[in-house]
Design an enzyme around this catalytic site. Structure first.
Site, mmCIF file in Angstrom:
data_model
loop_
_atom_site.group_PDB
_atom_site.id
_atom_site.type_symbol
_atom_site.label_atom_id
_atom_site.label_comp_id
_atom_site.label_asym_id
_atom_site.label_seq_id
_atom_site.Cartn_x
_atom_site.Cartn_y
_atom_site.Cartn_z
ATOM 1 N N GLN B 126 66.450 14.203 109.730
ATOM 2 C CA GLN B 126 66.586 12.866 109.142
ATOM 3 C C GLN B 126 68.022 12.362 109.252
ATOM 4 O O GLN B 126 68.917 12.914 108.623
ATOM 5 C CB GLN B 126 66.183 12.949 107.655
ATOM 6 C CG GLN B 126 66.327 11.652 106.875
ATOM 7 C CD GLN B 126 65.953 11.853 105.417
ATOM 8 O OE1 GLN B 126 66.063 12.951 104.882
ATOM 9 N NE2 GLN B 126 65.510 10.798 104.746
ATOM 10 N N GLY B 127 68.233 11.310 110.043
ATOM 11 C CA GLY B 127 69.579 10.758 110.214
ATOM 12 C C GLY B 127 69.777 9.510 109.365
ATOM 13 O O GLY B 127 69.757 8.386 109.892
ATOM 14 N N SER B 129 71.974 9.523 105.835
ATOM 15 C CA SER B 129 73.273 9.466 105.159
ATOM 16 C C SER B 129 74.428 9.474 106.157
ATOM 17 O O SER B 129 74.310 10.036 107.255
ATOM 18 C CB SER B 129 73.447 10.678 104.237
ATOM 19 O OG SER B 129 72.546 10.613 103.173
ATOM 20 N N GLU B 245 59.186 10.955 100.550
ATOM 21 C CA GLU B 245 60.105 12.083 100.411
ATOM 22 C C GLU B 245 60.264 12.456 98.936
ATOM 23 O O GLU B 245 60.239 13.629 98.574
ATOM 24 C CB GLU B 245 61.479 11.732 101.001
ATOM 25 C CG GLU B 245 62.482 12.874 100.828
ATOM 26 C CD GLU B 245 63.901 12.539 101.307
ATOM 27 O OE1 GLU B 245 64.191 11.365 101.575
ATOM 28 O OE2 GLU B 245 64.704 13.488 101.402
ATOM 29 N N SER B 374 69.985 10.246 94.318
ATOM 30 C CA SER B 374 70.483 10.973 93.147
ATOM 31 C C SER B 374 69.722 10.544 91.890
ATOM 32 O O SER B 374 69.130 9.465 91.840
ATOM 33 C CB SER B 374 71.971 10.708 92.959
ATOM 34 O OG SER B 374 72.162 9.367 92.555
ATOM 35 N N GLU B 376 70.837 9.461 89.191
ATOM 36 C CA GLU B 376 71.362 8.206 88.648
ATOM 37 C C GLU B 376 70.758 7.005 89.379
ATOM 38 O O GLU B 376 70.398 5.998 88.760
ATOM 39 C CB GLU B 376 72.896 8.187 88.761
ATOM 40 C CG GLU B 376 73.601 9.166 87.823
ATOM 41 C CD GLU B 376 73.451 10.636 88.237
ATOM 42 O OE1 GLU B 376 73.090 10.902 89.409
ATOM 43 O OE2 GLU B 376 73.680 11.510 87.381
#
Lengths: 337, 389
Positions: B126-127, B129, B245, B374, B376
């Site tokens: 998975q590209g 980030s 995901e 994340s 958050e």
């Protein structure tokens, strides 16, 4: 997996909701026969099980009703039905009565019995799975209000003559767990009200020129509260089905998980709702407190969260050992290097 | 959750159990029950065994090689496989790019890629980030410029899990740097990792292992037939992919198996003169974890039962990921506590497996509340989309 209410469950719950919407309480519920929901059909009840009662109790919690729906109706109804005895007149129930038994005479002090202020008879689950029934006319009854406004009483028995049933295997444990679950279901309704009030308040209350709900710290606190209540809802439905079912280990597991959750995450959720409201949340006048108190009463009655945590831990240990005997054991190692 | 199994579900569970009994190699289940971690090669072996059976992609539509199982059956299969000690299949092909191609890909792409995902002939990474685009994924800068017969891609991806094993990388690139909102100028390209200009470099994580990588892209030429859907619509496809995901990260079946393993560990360790599982303080921690797991398990089943196959799970996935990832972390935390001082030494080759159990898992699990969005950011999404703030 679908926990939406059946038509019958919805019908009972809607009847409760209509009474509360019209400002009614115990008298109206009584008149409509709704307090007999857990009683056998032969005696005018609906023969409802614990899961059948959950949607109605959610309505009771939402309305924070003062009617003794659990203590003096559903809970004794479940116990009497299960023991196969029935007689006219309102009863209340103590699922964990600590009394001395001499033949058919009972002696002891039952310090907090919800609904004993209005009932004619007291039903007690004895440790040996028998049910004892005494008329409250032969007891000393000291009525008082619980912190959430509902009625209860201290009941003093001094050699009171009781009708005692034969042993009904598993009765006392089943009724104790049902008591936990019924109060938790009502707390769930109160928690829905807490959630809706808090969500609405965060949207309308403005400070620093913007709605409280625009502050990330409060958004995240609200997400935690929302999440906890969704999880609690799952446990209420799970435990209710387990109370009605034959799998005792699963009932012990789900009910103890529920009570642990109630006294842990739900108590904190209630406290967090007050915190998110700020000053208005600690006033007697504001409605939030009524719901919070209902959650706290459910937490305090019928065994502590710690009692249930310990019970769950014992169950886990027993089940793990049983599973482990079937598998090759690791070497038992001292946990210190 | 057998309380909720229908007779058909029970029969299905028995079928799954007897299949696992026959088909799952002993060295693979032995790794799990020996408190070890499955290797990538064990995972691929199991993937291929399941592919032969036709059970490798339960979440795909049947006409593309799915199983047609209900959400309850998928849950039964997943938890039975995990409880039997099977490896968790990697999600990149099966749960991430596969469903995106099924929904948004061209017929040629489906024909070319889907069978090879099922068979594990292609392995994907998975590209997404980048060094400057973590939680703020839409800030990504990797550029793709159309150059007559191909896109020319320049940029850098990071946290690329198992890129060292991968044949392909599904990649978010910026095709329109002048778009009004950053989300509008993004496209999704399928990039072969053996293309000239691709360099994969390992990043060693806090647990000492090589899970993730940096991927550098220098003048990498990608032909037009490797664009997914339409140009500049990549954000839409990425959101759909991230939803899948996140649900897969919540992974109740794996937590269930690891919780059972933790209990066995605690039954076989001592604190003073008693087995650790009988220690009241440790027992209370286990009880709380059990209560939270039970709540998560029922909540997942309750909610996923309402999702139709292929439907966008939206903010629900953020909701489920939040608690699912925390529960997995707490399992690792108690496993580390149960192992005690024996978990402290940093031993590489000479350690008996049980003696460092928990420590590597705890360190590795720190990433669970970060990757895939994340906690958050998950809370921001729930606050906005479910609570309406």
């Amino acid at each position: 997996m679908d926990f939406s209410p059946t038509d019958d469950q919805r019908m009972i719950a809607d009847s409760f909701a209509r009474v509360f919407e019209g400002g009614g309480g115990q008298a109206e519920l009584d008149e409509l026969g709704l307090l007999l929901a857990a009683h056998p059909e032969a005696t005018g009840g609906f023969g409802a099980g614990v899961a059948d009662l959950v949607p109605a109790l959610v309505e009771c919690g939402r309305a924070a009703t003062q009617a003794p729906v659990i203590g003096a109706a559903f809970l004794p109804g479940l116990a009497l039905t299960r023991a196969g005895i029935w007689a006219e007149g309102p009863a209340c129930l103590d699922p964990e009565a600590e009394v001395r038994i001499d033949d058919d005479r009972l002696t002891g002090v039952l310090p907090v019995v919800p609904g004993a202020d209005v009932a004619d008879r007291l039903v007690m689950c004895l440790p040996d799975d028998r049910l004892a029934v005494v008329p409250l006319s032969v007891a000393e009854v000291v009525p008082f209000a619980l912190v959430d406004g509902r009625g209860a009483a201290e009941v003093r028995l001094d050699g009171a003559r009781a009708t005692i049933t034969d042993t009904v295997p598993g009765l006392t444990g089943a009724i104790q767990d049902s008591a936990v679950t019924l109060y938790a279901a009502e707390a769930l309704g109160a928690l829905y009200a807490i959630r809706e009030m808090t969500q609405a308040y965060l949207k309308e209350r403005r400070q620093f020129g913007r709605p409280l709900g625009s502050f990330q710290a409060l958004q995240h606190a609200m997400v935690d509260l929302y999440h906890d209540i969704e999880h609690f809802q799952s446990l209420v439905h799970l435990a209710a089905r387990c109370c009605d079912g034959p799998d005792v280990a699963m009932r012990l597991r789900s009910v103890s998980a529920l009570k642990r959750y109630l006294g842990g995450r739900m108590r904190r959720a209630a406290a967090s709702a007050i915190q998110m409201h700020g000053g208005i949340g600690v006033t007697e006048e504001y409605a939030l407190g009524r719901y919070v108190k209902r959650v706290i009463v459910a937490d305090l009655l019928n065994g502590s969260a710690d009692d249930h945590g310990a019970r769950l831990a014992r169950l886990i240990a027993e089940e793990t050992r049983a599973a482990d005997r079937a598998a090759p054991a690791d070497d038992l190692k001292e946990n210190v290097a | 959750m057998e309380l909720f199994y229908s007779d058909a579900d029970l029969a299905f569970r028995d079928e799954v159990r007897s299949y696992l009994d026959d088909a799952l190699p002993e060295d693979i289940s032995g790794t799990f029950f020996g408190y070890g971690r499955h290797s990538w090669h064990q995972m691929i072996r199991w993937h291929k065994i399941l592919a032969d059976k036709g059970w490798v992609a339960p979440n795909w539509p049947e006409d593309h090689g799915g199983t047609g199982w209900s959400p309850m059956q998928q849950y039964i299969f997943d938890s039975e496989a995990m409880m039997a000690g099977a490896p968790r299949l990697r999600p990149f092909g099966l749960k991430m790019i596969g469903p995106v191609l099924i929904r948004f890909g061209s017929e040629a792409q489906k024909k070319r890629f889907l069978p090879r995902i099922l068979s594990a002939d292609d392995y994907w990474c998975q590209g997404f980030s980048e060094p400057g685009a973590g939680s703020d994924l839409a800030a990504l800068k990797t550029r793709a410029v159309w150059d007559g017969d191909a896109y020319v891609v320049n940029g850098q991806k990071t946290w690329t899990t198992t890129a060292q094993h991968a044949d392909w990388m599904f990649t978010l690139v910026r095709t329109d740097p002048d778009a009004e909102r950053p989300q509008q100028g993004i496209s999704m390209l399928l990039i072969p990792l053996d293309s000239p200009g691709v360099t994969v470099r390992p990043i060693i994580t806090i647990d000492g292992d090589h899970h993730v990588n940096e991927v550098f892209l220098e003048d990498v030429r990608v032909p037009a037939d490797l664009l997914v859907g339409e140009e500049n619509r990549g954000w839409t496809y990425a959101k759909y992919l991230l939803g899948n995901e996140r649900v897969s990260i919540a992974n109740v079946g794996q937590s269930k198996a690891e919780l059972a393993l933790l209990k066995r560990l605690a039954a076989n360790r001592k604190r003073g003169n008693v087995a650790l599982i009988d220690d009241p303080v440790f027992g209370m921690k286990l009880a709380d974890l059990e209560a939270d797991f039970l709540a998560q398990e029922v909540t997942n089943l309750r909610m996923l039962s309402q999702v139709r196959p292929g439907q966008d799970v939206g903010a629900l996935s953020s909701f489920l990921k939040l608690r699912g990832s925390e529960i997995q972390q707490r399992i690792q935390e108690l496993a580390m506590e149960a192992t005690g001082a024996l978990a402290a030494p940093w031993r590489e080759a000479d350690r008996p497996r049980t003696d460092d159990y928990g420590m590597h898992g705890w360190l590795n699990s720190r990433a669970f509340t970060i990757f895939g969005g994340s906690s958050e950011v998950m809370k921001n999404i729930v606050a906005k989309q479910i609570l309406g703030f």
